[in-house]
Design a protein around this motif. Structure first.
Motif, PDB file in Angstrom:
ATOM      1  N   GLY A   7       0.830  -1.209   0.000  1.00 36.03           N
ATOM      2  CA  GLY A   7       0.000   0.000   0.000  1.00 36.03           C
ATOM      3  C   GLY A   7       0.859   1.252   0.000  1.00 36.03           C
ATOM      4  N   VAL A   8       1.912   1.243   0.791  1.00 42.09           N
ATOM      5  CA  VAL A   8       2.801   2.411   0.852  1.00 42.09           C
ATOM      6  C   VAL A   8       3.469   2.621  -0.511  1.00 42.09           C
ATOM      7  CG1 VAL A   8       4.908   3.330   1.876  1.00 42.09           C
ATOM      8  CG2 VAL A   8       3.207   2.245   3.331  1.00 42.09           C
ATOM      9  N   ILE A   9       3.889   1.507  -1.121  1.00 49.17           N
ATOM     10  CA  ILE A   9       4.535   1.624  -2.445  1.00 49.17           C
ATOM     11  C   ILE A   9       3.550   2.224  -3.455  1.00 49.17           C
ATOM     12  CG2 ILE A   9       5.495   0.297  -4.362  1.00 49.17           C
ATOM     13  CD1 ILE A   9       6.588  -1.651  -2.228  1.00 49.17           C
ATOM     14  N   ALA A  10       2.312   1.720  -3.409  1.00 50.68           N
ATOM     15  CA  ALA A  10       1.294   2.248  -4.330  1.00 50.68           C
ATOM     16  C   ALA A  10       1.079   3.738  -4.080  1.00 50.68           C
ATOM     17  CB  ALA A  10      -0.015   1.481  -4.144  1.00 50.68           C
ATOM     18  N   ALA A  11       1.057   4.122  -2.804  1.00 54.75           N
ATOM     19  CA  ALA A  11       0.839   5.532  -2.461  1.00 54.75           C
ATOM     20  C   ALA A  11       1.987   6.399  -2.961  1.00 54.75           C
ATOM     21  CB  ALA A  11       0.682   5.669  -0.947  1.00 54.75           C
ATOM     22  N   VAL A  12       3.203   5.887  -2.830  1.00 52.21           N
ATOM     23  CA  VAL A  12       4.365   6.651  -3.297  1.00 52.21           C
ATOM     24  C   VAL A  12       4.270   6.884  -4.809  1.00 52.21           C
ATOM     25  CG1 VAL A  12       6.857   6.576  -3.654  1.00 52.21           C
ATOM     26  CG2 VAL A  12       5.906   5.893  -1.457  1.00 52.21           C
ATOM     27  N   ILE A  13       3.931   5.813  -5.527  1.00 52.87           N
ATOM     28  CA  ILE A  13       3.831   5.937  -6.985  1.00 52.87           C
ATOM     29  C   ILE A  13       2.764   6.950  -7.372  1.00 52.87           C
ATOM     30  CG2 ILE A  13       3.216   4.694  -9.089  1.00 52.87           C
ATOM     31  CD1 ILE A  13       4.432   2.197  -7.696  1.00 52.87           C
ATOM     32  N   GLY A  14       1.619   6.872  -6.665  1.00 53.95           N
ATOM     33  CA  GLY A  14       0.537   7.811  -6.953  1.00 53.95           C
ATOM     34  C   GLY A  14       0.935   9.241  -6.642  1.00 53.95           C
ATOM     35  N   ALA A  15       1.563   9.430  -5.477  1.00 52.85           N
ATOM     36  CA  ALA A  15       1.869  10.783  -5.018  1.00 52.85           C
ATOM     37  C   ALA A  15       2.936  11.460  -5.865  1.00 52.85           C
ATOM     38  CB  ALA A  15       2.304  10.734  -3.556  1.00 52.85           C
ATOM     39  N   VAL A  16       3.830  10.655  -6.419  1.00 46.23           N
ATOM     40  CA  VAL A  16       4.969  11.236  -7.147  1.00 46.23           C
ATOM     41  C   VAL A  16       4.558  11.682  -8.561  1.00 46.23           C
ATOM     42  CG1 VAL A  16       6.013   9.279  -8.371  1.00 46.23           C
ATOM     43  CG2 VAL A  16       7.472  10.908  -7.168  1.00 46.23           C
ATOM     44  N   ALA A  17       3.399  11.198  -9.013  1.00 44.18           N
ATOM     45  CA  ALA A  17       3.015  11.435 -10.411  1.00 44.18           C
ATOM     46  C   ALA A  17       2.822  12.915 -10.736  1.00 44.18           C
ATOM     47  CB  ALA A  17       1.747  10.653 -10.726  1.00 44.18           C
ATOM     48  N   ILE A  18       2.095  13.634  -9.876  1.00 43.11           N
ATOM     49  CA  ILE A  18       1.794  15.038 -10.180  1.00 43.11           C
ATOM     50  C   ILE A  18       3.050  15.923 -10.146  1.00 43.11           C
ATOM     51  CG2 ILE A  18       0.481  17.076  -9.412  1.00 43.11           C
ATOM     52  CD1 ILE A  18      -1.275  15.034 -10.773  1.00 43.11           C
ATOM     53  N   PRO A  19       3.857  15.849  -9.090  1.00 37.50           N
ATOM     54  CA  PRO A  19       5.103  16.637  -9.122  1.00 37.50           C
ATOM     55  C   PRO A  19       5.980  16.286 -10.322  1.00 37.50           C
ATOM     56  CG  PRO A  19       4.726  15.771  -6.921  1.00 37.50           C
ATOM     57  CD  PRO A  19       3.687  15.191  -7.787  1.00 37.50           C
ATOM     58  N   ALA A  20       5.995  15.005 -10.703  1.00 40.45           N
ATOM     59  CA  ALA A  20       6.806  14.594 -11.848  1.00 40.45           C
ATOM     60  C   ALA A  20       6.286  15.244 -13.128  1.00 40.45           C
ATOM     61  CB  ALA A  20       6.788  13.075 -11.981  1.00 40.45           C
TER      62      ALA A  20
END
Lengths: 296, 62
Positions: free
Chosen positions: A44-57
């Motif tokens: 879940g944490v990994i999924a959250a990291v991937i999701g959260a990083v998308a917009i700044p990227a």
């Protein structure tokens, strides 16, 4: 704190929190194993990291980073097969098996929840990035409530009326009300059934419910959940006490007979009402014109 | 279609009602003995006893 850091932090936190909230540890005995919880929280944490990083990227015009979302999706598909495989292996040693349909349903939920976490983190990250962290947290809460509501499937109590039935024998044949279950040879077994068994009749409200309850996987799920809650008077060498669910061919009603450790009919009725309607079993013939015509 | 139910044994107090086949037949003198043999066999094989209603029990592996 920089906007990037804030976005990441709030996105990851809300995603992880959502995963934690969605992990149910209850009578379904799964995933009550502590290590199972660790595995799913980590994913879940990994999924959250991937999701959260998308917009700044995206804001940094790092478009390759976004393609990682697609890569992650394939990774999470593995979660489903991992769960399926494990549950199938464990099912072989269960006194009352879940059956492949129930297992498939559980495995699919595990996969879907990771995507939900990813979407939530993406949404919260986006909102935080373009407004401020206060709105980000607000979005996170809204996502939590919405996803809980959306992912709440139906239960048997919503598609059918559940009531007590009378366990009786005609010769060696076991019945609950008018539904025939099986033939039991030994007098002693019949005596135990008459003394300890509970019978329940499940009457579908409409043709959709009837079609859903006809599914064998759904019926095994009902037997499994009832046995998990009330305990089961059975060991590996007494196969005759396996709870079974049979269908009345005339009415489409479904009956359950179980020899529980706790003989309490009100709890059994409640337990049956709360059995989830499996996605693979849920069927809606009434949504089609032909189905409606066939119904009258 | 997979065949997953088998007759493991036949237990009878009326031997003239069964014959031949690949299944072992256990003949008993009375109902008590029949019940007893059936119980032991069912426990050992983890099968279920069904009553054909004519003095013949069959032991099935479900």
């Amino acid at each position: 704190m920089s906007t990037f850091l804030q976005t990441m932090l709030i996105g990851v936190l809300s995603g992880s929190l959502l995963r934690y909230v969605m992990l149910k540890r209850d009578y379904r005995l799964y995933p009550s194993y502590p290590h199972g919880v660790v595995i799913h929280l980590a994913l879940g944490v990994i999924a959250a990291v991937i999701g959260a990083v998308a917009i700044p990227a995206l804001a940094e015009k790092e478009f390759t980073a976004v393609t990682f979302l697609a890569l992650a999706a394939t990774q999470f598909r593995e979660v489903r097969s991992m769960e399926r495989e494990m549950l199938q292996n464990l099912d072989q040693t269960n006194l009352v098996t879940r059956g492949p349909d129930y297992i498939e349903g559980i495995a699919r939920v595990f996969e879907a929840r990771n995507y939900l976490v990813m979407f939530t983190a993406l949404l919260v990250g986006g909102v935080t990035f373009w407004s401020n962290f206060f709105y980000g947290i607000l979005t996170g809460l809204a996502a939590l409530i919405i996803s809980r509501k959306l992912m709440k499937g139906k239960v048997v109590g919503e598609i059918a009326h559940v009531r007590a039935g009378k366990v009786r024998f005609e010769g060696a044949n076991l019945f609950v009300d008018d539904i025939h279950f099986m033939n039991l040879g030994r007098e002693q077994v019949r005596k135990i059934y008459l003394e300890r068994a509970l019978g329940v009749i499940i009457e579908p409200y409409d043709d959709n419910g009837r079609a859903t309850l006809a599914n064998n996987g759904q019926r095994r799920a009902i037997a499994h959940d009832a046995a998990a809650l009330l305990g089961i008077y059975k060991d590996v060498d007494t196969a005759e006490f396996t709870p079974i669910v049979r269908r009345s061919l005339d009415t489409g009603r479904v009956g359950l007979v179980i020899v529980p450790l706790e003989k309490d009919i009100t709890i059994l009725i409640e337990a049956v009402k709360k059995v989830p309607v499996l996605e693979s079993a849920f069927s809606t013939p009434l949504k089609t014109t032909l189905g409606r015509k066939a119904a009258d | 279609m997979e065949l997953n139910k088998f007759i493991l044994a036949i237990i009878t107090s009326e031997p003239d009602k069964v014959s031949g086949g690949g299944t072992p037949v256990f003949i008993s003198r009375n109902i008590e003995e029949q019940d007893n043999i059936a119980t032991i066999l069912a426990r050992v094989t983890e099968g279920v006893i069904h009553d054909l209603g004519n003095g013949v029990y069959i032991l099935i592996k479900h």
